[in-house]
Design a protein around this motif. Sequence first.
Motif, PDB file in Angstrom:
ATOM      1  N   ARG A  41       4.396   5.027   0.090  1.00 51.57           N
ATOM      2  CA  ARG A  41       3.640   4.623   1.275  1.00 51.57           C
ATOM      3  C   ARG A  41       3.264   5.867   2.066  1.00 51.57           C
ATOM      4  O   ARG A  41       4.118   6.694   2.385  1.00 51.57           O
ATOM      5  CB  ARG A  41       4.469   3.666   2.134  1.00 51.57           C
ATOM      6  N   HIS A  47      -0.812   3.574   6.632  1.00 55.93           N
ATOM      7  CA  HIS A  47       0.347   3.499   5.755  1.00 55.93           C
ATOM      8  C   HIS A  47       0.018   2.799   4.435  1.00 55.93           C
ATOM      9  O   HIS A  47       0.748   1.921   3.965  1.00 55.93           O
ATOM     10  CB  HIS A  47       1.512   2.795   6.451  1.00 55.93           C
ATOM     11  N   CYS A  49      -0.481   2.193   0.396  1.00 60.46           N
ATOM     12  CA  CYS A  49       0.390   2.464  -0.738  1.00 60.46           C
ATOM     13  C   CYS A  49      -0.420   2.997  -1.916  1.00 60.46           C
ATOM     14  O   CYS A  49      -1.539   2.537  -2.170  1.00 60.46           O
ATOM     15  CB  CYS A  49       1.143   1.197  -1.156  1.00 60.46           C
TER      16      CYS A  49
END
Length: 217
Positions: A41, A47, A49
């Motif tokens: 992440r 954030h 992934c």
Amino acid sequence: MVKPVTGAQQRIVEAAEPGTGRLSGTAAQLDGLVRRGLAFRHPRPPHACFLTPAGHRLREGDAPAPPPPPDPGGGDRPAGDGGFRARTGVADDPPGGAARLREARAAWSGMRELRRMTRADGATDRLCGWERQHPVRAAALALEAAGFPPASQEPGGYQVRESPQPDAVQIAPVGGTPPDRVEEAWSRTLTEAGWQVSHHQGVRPPGPYLLASPRRD
């Protein structure tokens, strides 16, 4: 023993964006992939992934590696490389091979995405903060991802090492002198990767080497 991924997680991995390895899914699904070491992440909002090298191997049909151990340094390992350690040309380098090259290229792709997400203009032609803090590993990653063999693999291969000059690293052939075209290819690769490169002749130790420093904005 690492638990196998679920069918839903497998589909998420297979649907990752080409090139960047960016993932889409529910928070729980993505957290599950992060726990298995198949995704990381990004530390900055939003954030997102992305696949780690192990995630890329799973996507390509290979068995995933166990998840990397927790990082006690609290951020010393870059999000962009998923814990990948580039070969610098020393004796304890990891072995090479086709799978290793895929890992290196996946780590380099993640590093470029980290550059894009940490720059206001989204550019990928300049080093990010982590690379400037770890220049030996950063330069070694660019060379390995380009497919060049290090000195630990064949005579005349490169070795990336610290330099007395601040904010710079040395790239030198070890165990033999490569043809000029090979050294020029190293220089071209590093230049394209965001480094400023110059050619030098060493005295102690003797022999040619490249001096690479982050390109200035």
